[in-house]
Scaffold this active site. Structure first.
Site, short mmCIF file in Angstrom:
data_model
loop_
_atom_site.label_atom_id
_atom_site.label_comp_id
_atom_site.label_asym_id
_atom_site.label_seq_id
_atom_site.Cartn_x
_atom_site.Cartn_y
_atom_site.Cartn_z
CG ASP A 193 3.97 35.44 35.27
OD1 ASP A 193 5.10 36.15 35.43
OD2 ASP A 193 3.56 35.83 34.17
CG HIS A 194 10.01 34.95 36.33
ND1 HIS A 194 9.86 34.90 35.18
CD2 HIS A 194 10.97 36.03 36.78
CE1 HIS A 194 10.60 36.13 34.73
NE2 HIS A 194 11.17 36.55 35.60
CG HIS A 230 6.83 38.23 32.84
ND1 HIS A 230 6.40 36.94 33.17
CD2 HIS A 230 7.87 38.04 31.95
CE1 HIS A 230 7.19 36.07 32.80
NE2 HIS A 230 8.14 36.70 32.27
C1 BG6 Z 1 11.51 35.83 30.60
C2 BG6 Z 1 11.61 36.22 29.30
O1 BG6 Z 1 10.01 35.25 30.90
O2 BG6 Z 1 11.62 37.19 31.52
C3 BG6 Z 1 12.98 37.14 29.05
O3 BG6 Z 1 11.54 34.97 28.62
C4 BG6 Z 1 13.04 38.09 29.72
O4 BG6 Z 1 12.89 37.35 27.79
C5 BG6 Z 1 12.93 37.78 31.41
O5 BG6 Z 1 14.11 38.85 29.84
C6 BG6 Z 1 12.78 39.03 32.07
O6 BG6 Z 1 12.78 38.45 33.41
P1 BG6 Z 1 13.22 39.43 34.82
O7 BG6 Z 1 13.09 38.70 35.87
O8 BG6 Z 1 14.72 39.65 34.59
O9 BG6 Z 1 12.57 40.78 34.63
#
Ligand code: BG6
Length: 522
Positions: free
Chosen positions: A202-203, A265
């Site tokens: 989960d980045h 997230h």
């Molecule tokens: C991804 C989603 O996991 O996270 C995207 O699939 C979203 O739709 C993105 O835009 C958001 O990531 P970050 O790091 O830009 O907040």
């Protein structure tokens, strides 16, 4: 504020060098490899955080030579690496150990060919046999690839017991689309892998500011005593994006913002913000406590879901002065789509700490500003001491900005300069950029490094994923039942809409406004 060493980085360069290993990337011809994974590996090389002996094998269906793949990856790093331009000498050394292998995901023979190639590369480079397999592929292939890793002998069977060398698998999102599919995927991959070999990405957990939630809460004595229902009025979590679906209409139609952002997230952010102190700062210590939060989410009875969950879709509008189309006009999106691009939730956590404290969470595409933050709104102080002059008194708000403009601010009341006792709200600010003078590393750098080190703290465990789906799937189920009833009655109501570039539908404001509260403007 003075520049203190970042506690999250302390000792990192000195102590955290993984053992020599090979990383096999499935889905190597995809966007993520070029935009994130190779740039992350390149940055880690640059910062001397990778082991001296390290190889990468890209694997995908596309036909490519090693050199052509290296060229594509270099172009990716030139465009997306954190520090550019790419250092030519460093790149040459790094690229020498990048290889490419062509093959399908469901063909066991292709996996045997991959194993042979991997063994040959390991022999040639003197690599001991530690392996990380990165699954950057369509989720429908996760289980098949894991099975083939086992069948081909790329990963030893669980029955083989402890091994001298590690085999780990990183799995990209989404992990399932509801509780049943996530449970099935867990069962399937557990046939080949033990839980401690699985690293579900989960980045958001790789973001410095998300990790800082733990440091902020548990390395400082002054916040923990007020972090509970005695002092906190409510908590607001915002995940606002200005982008639309960015050419991913087909995917988004099936997902919706609740699956795309909230289940994973934002619930991870909630669990870190709401958890009890862990017994140890290690993988199970932290994840055990996060799991308790997810399990304590109060289930919303289906009769109350519509009152607690607001969904909507963006209509045409403008973002930063540029006209943008509505969701239903995006490529790959049905003109009668009922997929939500905005969701706002009100929920409670049934724990001693949070009993009675509402959590308000909203996430949407095409909002006026990109902002991810969590804001703790404290209870109001009595005004009686100041009478009318205390009209400037606002409840204290502690907001933790995850991105952009990463930092933390605390609002409090201050005396207005002058001869009368009047109160005005002011803000105390901490900004990452100015305090540490460095840009935070990319989430993928930290996560890849942790996996190589065998540290699963920042990855989601099977039970966490399932707990979060348990709660979210009830909402999807209610929406499905409602849609089916409307279709049967021939009275399909379109979702409420909000103009692109606005803060969402009025129903979202009413959701929070019922108790006299309002959404913060990040
Ligand atoms: C991804 C989603 O996991 O996270 C995207 O699939 C979203 O739709 C993105 O835009 C958001 O990531 P970050 O790091 O830009 O907040």
């Amino acid at each position: 504020m003075s520049a203190l060493p970042n506690p999250l980085r302390e000792g990192l360069a000195a102590e955290r060098i993984p053992e020599p290993a090979t990383m096999v990337i499935f889905g190597a011809s995809g966007d993520l490899t070029k935009r994130k994974l190779l740039p992350a590996l390149y940055s880690l090389t640059r910062e001397r955080l990778l082991p001296g002996r390290f190889a990468v094998i890209g694997y995908a269906r596309k036909q490519l030579t090693d050199d052509a793949f290296r060229g594509e990856m270099r172009a990716g790093c030139e465009e997306f690496a954190r520090r550019r331009p790419v250092d030519a000498e460093l790149w040459d050394g790094f690229a020498r150990n990048i290889f490419y292998q062509e093959g399908g995901y469901d063909d066991p023979n292709a996996f045997i060919a991959l194993r042979e190639r991997l063994e040959q590369i390991e022999k040639q480079l003197g690599l001991p046999g530690n392996r990380v397999f990165y699954l950057s592929i369509p989720p429908s292939s996760f289980a098949t690839v894991v099975r083939n890793l086992g069948v081909s002998g790329l990963v030893p069977p669980p029955s083989a017991g402890p091994q001298a060398h590690f085999s780990r698998v990183i799995i990209e999102k989404p992990f399932g689309t509801d509780l049943a599919t996530a449970q099935k995927l867990n069962r399937d991959i557990h046939e080949t892998l033990t839980e401690n070999q699985i690293y579900r990405i989960d980045h958001y957990l790789g973001k410095e500011t998300v990790q800082n939630l733990l440091v902020f809460r548990f390395a400082n004595g002054i916040f923990e005593p007020v972090w509970n229902n005695r002092y906190v009025d409510h908590v607001q979590i915002t995940g606002a994006e200005t982008v639309g679906v960015e050419g991913r209409g087909g995917y988004f139609e099936q997902a919706g913002i609740l699956r795309d952002m909230v289940q994973n997230h934002l619930f991870q952010v909630v669990s870190l913000a709401a958890m009890e102190p862990p017994v140890a700062f290690d993988a199970d210590g932290v994840r055990d406590e996060k799991l308790k939060v997810l399990k304590a989410l109060h289930p919303i009875p289906s009769s109350e879901i519509d009152a607690h969950v607001v969904r909507a879709q963006y209509a045409a509008g403008s973002i930063a002065g540029r006209a943008v189309p509505g969701y239903r006009e995006e490529p790959g999106v049905s003109p009668t789509s009922q997929t939500e691009t905005y969701v706002a939730l009100k929920f409670f956590i049934d724990s001693w700490r949070w009993m009675g404290v509402p959590f308000f969470l909203r996430s949407a595409k095409r909002m006026p500003k990109r902002a991810t933050e969590i804001a703790i709104h404290f209870k109001e102080a009595p005004r009686l001491l100041f009478g009318r002059r205390g009209e400037g008194i606002r409840p204290n708000v502690l907001s933790i900005r995850i991105q952009p403009d990463e930092g933390i601010s605390l609002n409090f009341g201050s005396k207005l300069p002058g001869p009368v006792m009047e109160v005005a709200p002011v803000t105390m600010e901490f900004r990452y950029g100015s305090s540490f003078g460095v840009e935070p590393p990319e989430a993928y750098e930290r996560l890849i490094l942790d996996c190589l080190l065998g540290d699963g703290t920042l990855f989601t465990r099977a039970d966490e994923v399932e707990a979060s789906w348990t709660w979210i799937s009830r909402i999807h189920q209610h929406w499905q039942e409602k849609a089916a009833a409307q279709t049967a009655a021939g009275t399909v109501e379109p979702l409420p809409s909000y103009p692109a570039g606005s803060w969402g539908p009025e129903a979202g404001d009413r959701l929070i406004g019922d108790g006299g509260r309002q959404w913060r403007r990040p």
